[in-house]
Design an enzyme around this catalytic site. Structure first.
Site, PDB file in Angstrom:
ATOM      1  N   GLU A   1       0.799  -1.223   0.000  1.00 33.07           N
ATOM      2  CA  GLU A   1       0.000   0.000   0.000  1.00 33.07           C
ATOM      3  C   GLU A   1       0.838   1.282   0.000  1.00 33.07           C
ATOM      4  OE1 GLU A   1      -2.898  -0.379   3.148  1.00 33.07           O
ATOM      5  OE2 GLU A   1      -3.848  -2.094   2.204  1.00 33.07           O
TER       6      GLU A   1
ATOM      7  N   GLU B   1      -5.824  -8.081  -0.415  1.00 28.83           N
ATOM      8  CA  GLU B   1      -6.483  -7.871   0.882  1.00 28.83           C
ATOM      9  C   GLU B   1      -7.932  -7.500   0.641  1.00 28.83           C
ATOM     10  OE1 GLU B   1      -4.858  -5.001   3.641  1.00 28.83           O
ATOM     11  OE2 GLU B   1      -2.822  -5.767   3.338  1.00 28.83           O
TER      12      GLU B   1
HETATM   13  O1  IFM Z   1      -4.767  -3.613   8.795  1.00 30.93           O
HETATM   14  C1  IFM Z   1      -4.620  -2.983   7.564  1.00 30.93           C
HETATM   15  C2  IFM Z   1      -3.412  -3.519   6.845  1.00 30.93           C
HETATM   16  O2  IFM Z   1      -2.262  -3.328   7.580  1.00 30.93           O
HETATM   17  C3  IFM Z   1      -3.245  -2.838   5.514  1.00 30.93           C
HETATM   18  N1  IFM Z   1      -4.455  -2.812   4.759  1.00 30.93           N
HETATM   19  C4  IFM Z   1      -5.665  -2.413   5.424  1.00 30.93           C
HETATM   20  C5  IFM Z   1      -5.834  -3.188   6.702  1.00 30.93           C
HETATM   21  C6  IFM Z   1      -7.139  -2.754   7.416  1.00 30.93           C
HETATM   22  O3  IFM Z   1      -7.101  -1.401   7.728  1.00 30.93           O
END
Ligand code: IFM
Length: 440
Positions: free
Chosen positions: A167, A351
Site C-alpha cells: 500500500e 487484501e
Molecule cells: O490492517 C490494515 C493492513 O495493515 C493494511 N491494509 C488495510 C488493513 C485494514 O485497515
C-alpha cells in the site's frame, strides 16, 4: 459461504493475509526499534497508546498459527517481513534470529502445503533510517534494495510470490500528508518525496529480487472508490482528484511511467529533483498486480489549499471502521486496473475483509456479517472473471485479529478471534465457513 472452490477457475488461489508488526510481537527475537514504536509512544497518535510489542505473539506461537492457516484450507499465506527484525539498524549486520524466524515460517508453510507470499515492507521502518529522513530521503531506495537482498538471499529460494511494499498510498499520503500513521507528518513536501521514493524503492527491490533469480513478483496497491458526494460538477472534480492521488498515482507510475497531471498540479512543486528520470526503475516489469480493497469514500469540495476536498458520511451499511460496504468498487477496480494499466497481467485481491466487534460466546464466535461481506466481494470477483478480467486469487484480511495501527487492538478483522489478554485464538464462524468452502 455462498461459493465453493469449484465455482472459481482451477488455478485460482485463495489465501489469508497478515503483516509482521501487526501480529509478530516486536519485542521478541532481537528486532530493532521502528518508527511505529515511537509513534505509538507519543500521546495522541494511537488509541490508548497501544503498540506492537506483543501483538498476537505470533513470533512465539508460530506453529499454532501455521496450523490455523493450513486448517483454513487456503492455498497461500501472505505475510510481511520486518525490516528491523532482519536488520535492527536498518542497514549493516543482520540479526540471525530474525532471519531464522522467517526461515522457519517459510519452511513451516511449505511443510503444510501452503504457498508463501511475502511482502517485504508493511510499514515498520527501522528507527535508524527514520532518523535519516525515512521515506523523504532518496537513499531509502538503496537501503531497501540491500534489505531485500538480506532477507530474500535467505528465504527467496522458497518464496512463491513476493511484492516489495504494501500500500504505497499509506506509506506516502496517509503517513506524510494526513499524519495518521508513522511518522505522523502533515507536510506536502514530505508527501511528494515519500510518494515518489516509495515507488523508486519498489522498482529497486524488484530489480534486486530478479538479480537473485526470483520470479512471480508483483506490486500491491490499495484502491478506494472515489464517489462524488452529490451530483455537482464540484463534487465530481473533487472525487476525480481523490482518485488521482489515491489510486492513479501509483498504478500510473508503475505501469505508465508517468504521474497523473492533476496530481502533479499539487505535488509537482514539491517533488525531489530529477524525479522524471526515475521511471525506468519504477516501471521495472512485474508479473502480477495486487489490489487491496475495502471501501468507497464520498468526496466533496472544500475551501482551502490543494487538494481542497473532504469526505462526508455515506448512506451504505458500514463496518466497525466506519467504512461503507461497497463490493461494486472491487468489481470496478479489477476491471479498470486490467483495462487501463495491467492489460492481461494476473490480478490478485491481496487484501479484502471487514472489522467487527466480534466476541466469544460459549466458545464460538458468530460473525455472519463477515460471511456476508466475503460472499458479496467474492461475487464481485466472479463478475469480473466472467467478463474476462484475469483475477488469479483472493486473500482475506486477516487471518486473525491484530494491531490495527492507530486504532489499536479494538478493530477486529480476523477470521480467528484473538483474546488480547490471554492471546487465545478462537476460529470464528467465518473461518469454519471458509475452510468448508475451500475443502478439496
Ligand atoms: O490492517 C490494515 C493492513 O495493515 C493494511 N491494509 C488495510 C488493513 C485494514 O485497515
Amino acid at each position: 459461504m455462498d461459493f465453493k472452490r469449484s465455482d472459481f477457475p482451477e488455478a485460482f488461489q485463495f489465501g489469508v493475509a497478515t503483516s509482521s508488526y501487526q501480529i509478530e510481537g516486536h519485542a521478541f527475537g532481537g528486532a530493532g526499534p521502528t518508527h511505529w514504536d515511537s509513534f505509538a509512544a507519543t500521546p495522541g497518535n494511537v488509541v490508548r497508546a497501544e503498540h506492537g510489542q506483543t501483538a498476537c505473539n505470533h513470533y512465539n506461537r508460530l506453529d499454532e498459527d501455521l496450523d490455523l492457516i493450513a486448517g483454513a484450507n487456503v492455498d497461500v499465506y501472505r505475510f510481511s517481513t520486518s525490516w528491523a527484525r532482519v536488520l535492527p539498524e536498518g542497514r549493516g549486520t543482520p540479526n540471525p534470529e530474525g532471519l531464522d524466524f522467517y526461515d522457519r515460517l517459510v519452511d513451516g508453510l511449505l511443510a503444510r502445503g501452503v504457498k508463501p507470499a511475502a511482502t517485504l515492507y508493511h510499514w515498520e521502518l527501522p528507527s535508524a533510517l527514520a532518523d535519516l529522513g525515512g521515506w523523504r530521503n532518496r537513499d531509502i531506495a538503496a537501503w531497501f534494495g540491500d534489505f531485500t537482498e538480506a532477507i530474500m538471499g535467505r528465504i527467496g529460494d522458497r518464496i512463491w510470490s513476493a511484492a516489495p511494499i504494501n500500500e504505497p498510498w499509506c506509506v506516502g499520503w496517509l503517513s506524510h500528508f494526513l499524519g495518521h500513521h508513522a511518522p505522523g507528518l502533515r507536510d506536502i513536501r514530505a508527501t511528494a518525496r515519500a510518494m515518489h521514493h516509495v515507488l523508486l524503492a519498489h522498482g529497486t527491490a524488484i530489480q534486486a529480487m530478479r538479480g537473485l533469480g526470483m520470479g512471480n513478483l508483483g506490486a500491491v496497491c490499495n484502491l478506494e472508490y472515489a464517489n462524488p458526494a452529490d451530483p455537482s460538477p464540484g463534487a465530481a472534480a473533487a472525487a476525480r482528484l481523490y482518485d488521482g492521488y489515491y489510486n492513479r498515482f501509483f498504478l500510473s507510475g508503475i505501469f505508465h511511467k508517468r504521474y497523473p497531471e492533476d496530481v502533479l498540479e499539487g505535488l509537482g512543486p514539491h517533488m525531489p529533483k530529477g524525479w522524471e528520470d526515475d521511471f525506468g526503475v519504477i516501471s521495472e516489469p512485474v508479473d502480477w498486480c495486487g489490489l487491496n480493497y475495502y471501501t468507497r469514500k464520498n468526496i466533496t469540495p472544500t475551501d482551502g489549499p490543494w487538494p481542497a476536498h473532504g469526505e462526508v458520511e455515506g448512506p451504505l451499511p458500514k463496518t466497525a471502521m466506519g467504512w461503507e460496504i461497497y463490493p461494486e468498487g472491487l468489481y470496478y477496480f479489477l476491471k479498470r486496473t486490467h483495462e487501463e494499466y495491467t492489460r492481461g497481467l494476473p490480478l490478485y485481491v491481496t487484501e479484502n475483509g471487514m472489522a467487527a466487534p466480534d466476541g466469544v460466546i460459549d466458545g464460538a464466535v458468530p460473525d455472519p456479517h463477515r460471511i456476508d461481506f466475503l460472499n458479496s466481494h467474492l461475487s464481485a470477483v466472479q463478475r469480473a472473471l466472467a467478463e474476462g478480467v484475469p483475477v488469479a486469487g483472493y486473500y482475506v484480511w486477516s487471518l486473525m485479529d491484530n494491531y490495527e495501527w492507530a486504532l489499536g487492538y479494538e478493530k477486529r478483522f480476523g477470521l480467528v478471534h484473538v483474546d488480547f489478554e490471554t492471546l487465545k485464538r478462537t476460529p470464528k464462524a467465518s473461518y469454519h465457513a471458509l475452510a468448508a468452502a475451500l475443502a478439496r
